[in-house]
Design a protein around this motif. Structure first.
Motif, PDB file in Angstrom:
ATOM      1  N   SER A  65      26.229   0.814  68.282  1.00  0.00           N
ATOM      2  CA  SER A  65      25.917  -0.614  68.243  1.00  0.00           C
ATOM      3  C   SER A  65      27.130  -1.409  68.712  1.00  0.00           C
ATOM      4  O   SER A  65      28.246  -0.908  68.752  1.00  0.00           O
ATOM      5  CB  SER A  65      25.531  -1.058  66.833  1.00  0.00           C
ATOM      6  N   LYS A  66      26.877  -2.655  69.078  1.00  0.00           N
ATOM      7  CA  LYS A  66      27.965  -3.542  69.482  1.00  0.00           C
ATOM      8  C   LYS A  66      28.732  -4.010  68.252  1.00  0.00           C
ATOM      9  O   LYS A  66      28.253  -3.944  67.125  1.00  0.00           O
ATOM     10  CB  LYS A  66      27.401  -4.740  70.240  1.00  0.00           C
ATOM     11  N   ASN A  67      29.926  -4.503  68.499  1.00  0.00           N
ATOM     12  CA  ASN A  67      30.744  -5.037  67.417  1.00  0.00           C
ATOM     13  C   ASN A  67      30.191  -6.390  66.981  1.00  0.00           C
ATOM     14  O   ASN A  67      30.202  -7.352  67.747  1.00  0.00           O
ATOM     15  CB  ASN A  67      32.191  -5.184  67.890  1.00  0.00           C
ATOM     16  N   VAL A 104      30.975  -9.112  57.124  1.00  0.00           N
ATOM     17  CA  VAL A 104      29.620  -8.670  57.453  1.00  0.00           C
ATOM     18  C   VAL A 104      29.577  -8.134  58.879  1.00  0.00           C
ATOM     19  O   VAL A 104      30.482  -8.401  59.678  1.00  0.00           O
ATOM     20  CB  VAL A 104      28.600  -9.824  57.302  1.00  0.00           C
ATOM     21  N   GLY A 105      28.511  -7.379  59.194  1.00  0.00           N
ATOM     22  CA  GLY A 105      28.315  -6.914  60.564  1.00  0.00           C
ATOM     23  C   GLY A 105      28.320  -5.400  60.686  1.00  0.00           C
ATOM     24  O   GLY A 105      28.455  -4.665  59.699  1.00  0.00           O
ATOM     25  N   ARG A 106      28.192  -4.962  61.928  1.00  0.00           N
ATOM     26  CA  ARG A 106      28.121  -3.528  62.220  1.00  0.00           C
ATOM     27  C   ARG A 106      29.141  -3.132  63.276  1.00  0.00           C
ATOM     28  O   ARG A 106      29.562  -3.947  64.103  1.00  0.00           O
ATOM     29  CB  ARG A 106      26.718  -3.163  62.693  1.00  0.00           C
ATOM     30  N   LEU A 107      29.484  -1.848  63.223  1.00  0.00           N
ATOM     31  CA  LEU A 107      30.453  -1.315  64.169  1.00  0.00           C
ATOM     32  C   LEU A 107      30.160   0.160  64.389  1.00  0.00           C
ATOM     33  O   LEU A 107      29.897   0.903  63.437  1.00  0.00           O
ATOM     34  CB  LEU A 107      31.872  -1.498  63.619  1.00  0.00           C
ATOM     35  N   SER A 108      30.192   0.590  65.644  1.00  0.00           N
ATOM     36  CA  SER A 108      29.928   1.991  65.972  1.00  0.00           C
ATOM     37  C   SER A 108      31.027   2.894  65.418  1.00  0.00           C
ATOM     38  O   SER A 108      32.202   2.511  65.367  1.00  0.00           O
ATOM     39  CB  SER A 108      29.833   2.166  67.487  1.00  0.00           C
ATOM     40  N   HIS A 109      30.612   4.098  65.030  1.00  0.00           N
ATOM     41  CA  HIS A 109      31.601   5.051  64.506  1.00  0.00           C
ATOM     42  C   HIS A 109      32.596   5.486  65.574  1.00  0.00           C
ATOM     43  O   HIS A 109      33.655   6.043  65.267  1.00  0.00           O
ATOM     44  CB  HIS A 109      30.879   6.280  63.921  1.00  0.00           C
ATOM     45  N   LYS A 110      32.273   5.220  66.835  1.00  0.00           N
ATOM     46  CA  LYS A 110      33.187   5.560  67.927  1.00  0.00           C
ATOM     47  C   LYS A 110      34.189   4.447  68.224  1.00  0.00           C
ATOM     48  O   LYS A 110      35.123   4.639  69.013  1.00  0.00           O
ATOM     49  CB  LYS A 110      32.386   5.862  69.201  1.00  0.00           C
ATOM     50  N   ALA A 111      33.997   3.297  67.605  1.00  0.00           N
ATOM     51  CA  ALA A 111      34.841   2.129  67.898  1.00  0.00           C
ATOM     52  C   ALA A 111      36.216   2.272  67.237  1.00  0.00           C
ATOM     53  O   ALA A 111      36.403   3.019  66.271  1.00  0.00           O
ATOM     54  CB  ALA A 111      34.170   0.853  67.432  1.00  0.00           C
ATOM     55  N   SER A 112      37.163   1.545  67.760  1.00  0.00           N
ATOM     56  CA  SER A 112      38.499   1.514  67.171  1.00  0.00           C
ATOM     57  C   SER A 112      38.551   0.460  66.069  1.00  0.00           C
ATOM     58  O   SER A 112      37.602  -0.304  65.876  1.00  0.00           O
ATOM     59  CB  SER A 112      39.537   1.190  68.247  1.00  0.00           C
ATOM     60  N   GLU A 113      39.628   0.412  65.353  1.00  0.00           N
ATOM     61  CA  GLU A 113      39.800  -0.559  64.270  1.00  0.00           C
ATOM     62  C   GLU A 113      39.732  -1.984  64.817  1.00  0.00           C
ATOM     63  O   GLU A 113      40.271  -2.282  65.882  1.00  0.00           O
ATOM     64  CB  GLU A 113      41.145  -0.324  63.586  1.00  0.00           C
ATOM     65  N   LYS A 114      39.072  -2.867  64.085  1.00  0.00           N
ATOM     66  CA  LYS A 114      38.981  -4.270  64.456  1.00  0.00           C
ATOM     67  C   LYS A 114      39.724  -5.120  63.425  1.00  0.00           C
ATOM     68  O   LYS A 114      39.800  -4.758  62.241  1.00  0.00           O
ATOM     69  CB  LYS A 114      37.521  -4.736  64.523  1.00  0.00           C
ATOM     70  N   SER A 115      40.268  -6.228  63.876  1.00  0.00           N
ATOM     71  CA  SER A 115      40.960  -7.120  62.953  1.00  0.00           C
ATOM     72  C   SER A 115      40.563  -8.563  63.227  1.00  0.00           C
ATOM     73  O   SER A 115      40.318  -8.950  64.371  1.00  0.00           O
ATOM     74  CB  SER A 115      42.477  -6.960  63.061  1.00  0.00           C
ATOM     75  N   ILE A 116      40.475  -9.335  62.170  1.00  0.00           N
ATOM     76  CA  ILE A 116      40.113 -10.750  62.239  1.00  0.00           C
ATOM     77  C   ILE A 116      41.141 -11.526  61.428  1.00  0.00           C
ATOM     78  O   ILE A 116      41.469 -11.158  60.296  1.00  0.00           O
ATOM     79  CB  ILE A 116      38.705 -10.984  61.637  1.00  0.00           C
ATOM     80  N   ARG A 117      41.637 -12.609  62.013  1.00  0.00           N
ATOM     81  CA  ARG A 117      42.604 -13.443  61.298  1.00  0.00           C
ATOM     82  C   ARG A 117      41.941 -14.744  60.863  1.00  0.00           C
ATOM     83  O   ARG A 117      41.305 -15.433  61.654  1.00  0.00           O
ATOM     84  CB  ARG A 117      43.821 -13.743  62.181  1.00  0.00           C
TER      85      ARG A 117
END
Length: 490
Positions: free
Chosen positions: A217-219, A238-251
């Motif tokens: 799925s998309k980030n 909240v939301g979804r992230l693929s198991h293949k994705a790298s770590e995401k960060s939000i400030r």
């Protein structure tokens, strides 16, 4: 008299070449300004030679317009003038009562000094220094003193309704990580929640994890802070992230900066092995408090480099208040700080008629500046040996492929252009210095207000003008001027 005839021919040829170059400069800038996406009544250009400040090209130079983030150039110059390149912000640690062995029978106090770059790493360093000095227990409270600034947590001209974005962070004498917090999200296995954590992680903030790791799925990860009815501060992810994705960060910016800083400090002290028995209390530092440790920031000259490289609104506004606290007296306020900037501009020979200083960052749409005032300031600052070199070094080197410096990478003047950009909705500005191919130096200010060009379109117009200065600028007392009364685009 062959030699006299030779000299005369040489002079005439040189003048003809200079006039031709100036003509090409004017023609190129004129052509760039013909773009239909520009509002010609709200477009201004000022180009002057350095160091004398002779006008080479001008278009609406005295029209007050929105400077956007190029106003940070003014804040930079004023702060160097009042505080100096070697100025450092200080965060101080005190204690009250008596110290017996590893125990402080009293309170521990942290006093903010306006440091815009105080980080969690700095707090770890402070805690480790206290631990290394033998402190294990504080029987009293953890006190924080934020009296260095007034109580306003934003520039008065800013809108009351604020976003949660990092660029819109609140102000405080005791601030941490630009008064922002980072939410990290790492995928696990499909069907399971993401691993979510905060950096730093003060204990008073609850994390609500409504995320899911998916197969594909998309980030869609997002985060928002809030307060429950019973006063609990939380951040919901909240939301979804693929198991293949790298770590995401939000400030996100934080709601209560001093609480965020001091509670983070309390958590770090605990992890270091220092226990605070009492509560967290805001007050001014007691007169009998004894200094334990002083954390000094890096010098102002380096902080200004970061201010202009990343166009950091928070740093600019913290500096405005710090100037006020140091030059006028505590608590530092925007009113006093902006008055100091206005005085500095007048003392620098800048025509201030029509100028409005609403903040130090250029974020407010109430600001007004002129292209002529900007190049007058650049002309005055450049030869000042006390602050000129640090001012120049604070500007981005455009086209050098450094951080935020890829713009103009294909320019013939790449890596020679010093500049500060500015962007607001329908506003694009650029100011700085650029040499010509002959080695002469020019200051420029380009204000494109109410334009319909889009970000890239406005950049292209500005880039054409800067390139024209580099290609066609040269020594000539015959440099032609443009003025609003004679320019054919009026």
């Amino acid at each position: 008299m062959k030699w006299q005839r030779f000299i005369l021919v040489f002079i005439l040829n040189s003048l003809a070449f200079s006039a031709h170059a100036v003509g090409l400069l004017n023609q190129t800038v004129d052509k760039a300004l013909k773009a239909q996406c520009l509002d010609h009544s709200q477009t201004a250009v000022s180009i002057v030679s350095i160091p004398k400040g002779e006008q080479v090209y001008s278009y609406n130079p005295s029209t007050p317009l929105l400077p956007a983030s190029t106003l940070k150039v003014v804040t930079t110059a004023a702060s160097l003038n009042y505080l100096g390149p070697e100025f450092r912000f200080h965060t101080k640690i005190y204690h009250t009562g008596q110290r017996t062995g590893s125990t402080i029978n009293g309170d521990l106090v942290i006093k903010g000094g306006g440091d815009p770059k105080l980080s969690a790493e700095n707090l770890w360093r402070i805690a480790e220094q206290l631990k290394d000095s033998g402190v294990d227990l504080v029987t009293g409270n953890l006190i924080y003193d934020i009296s260095f600034f007034d109580s306003l947590d934003k520039a008065p001209a800013w809108e009351e309704v604020r976003s949660q974005r990092a660029y819109d962070a609140k102000l405080c004498a005791l601030s941490l990580n630009f008064n922002t917090i980072t939410v990290h999200a790492l995928p696990t296995i499909p069907g399971q929640p993401l691993k979510v954590w905060l950096e730093p992680a003060p204990r008073y903030i609850q994390v609500i994890n409504n995320t899911r790791t998916t197969s594909n799925s998309k980030n869609t990860i997002s985060a928002k802070r809030g307060i429950t009815e019973d006063g609990q501060t939380y951040i919901k992810v909240v939301g979804r992230l693929s198991h293949k994705a790298s770590e995401k960060s939000i400030r996100l910016n934080v709601l209560n900066p001093p609480r965020y800083a001091v509670e983070s400090f309390r958590s770090i002290l605990a992890e270091t092995g220092i226990h605070i028995a009492g509560q967290t209390v805001r007050t001014t530092i007691p007169r009998n408090a004894k200094l334990l440790y002083t954390h000094s920031s890096e010098p102002l000259s380096l902080i200004l480099k970061e201010l202009n490289t990343f166009s950091n609104n928070f740093i600019a506004e913290q500096i405005i208040k710090t100037m006020a606290a140091k030059e006028v007296g505590k608590p530092g306020s925007h009113a006093d700080g902006l008055q100091l900037v206005a005085t500095f501009l007048r003392d620098s020979g800048v025509q201030t008629r029509g100028l409005i200083l609403a903040d130090g960052s250029g974020l407010s749409r109430r600001n007004r500046f002129t292209a002529q005032a900007m190049t007058d300031l650049l002309t005055d600052i450049y030869p000042r040996f006390d602050i000129g070199p640090d001012f120049l070094a604070s500007l981005r080197v455009m086209g050098a492929n450094g951080v935020h410096s890829k713009r103009l990478a294909n320019s013939p003047a790449k890596a020679k252009i010093r500049a500060k950009t500015g962007t607001l909705r329908k506003v694009s500005t650029l100011t700085g210095y650029v040499p010509s191919q002959t080695g002469d130096l020019y200051a420029y200010a380009l204000f494109l207000n109410n334009n319909r060009c889009g970000y890239r379109g406005a950049d292209k117009i500005e880039d054409k003008i800067v390139n024209a200065i580099y290609q066609y600028g040269g020594r000539s007392m015959y440099s032609a001027n443009r003025s609003p009364s004679t320019n054919r685009m009026q």
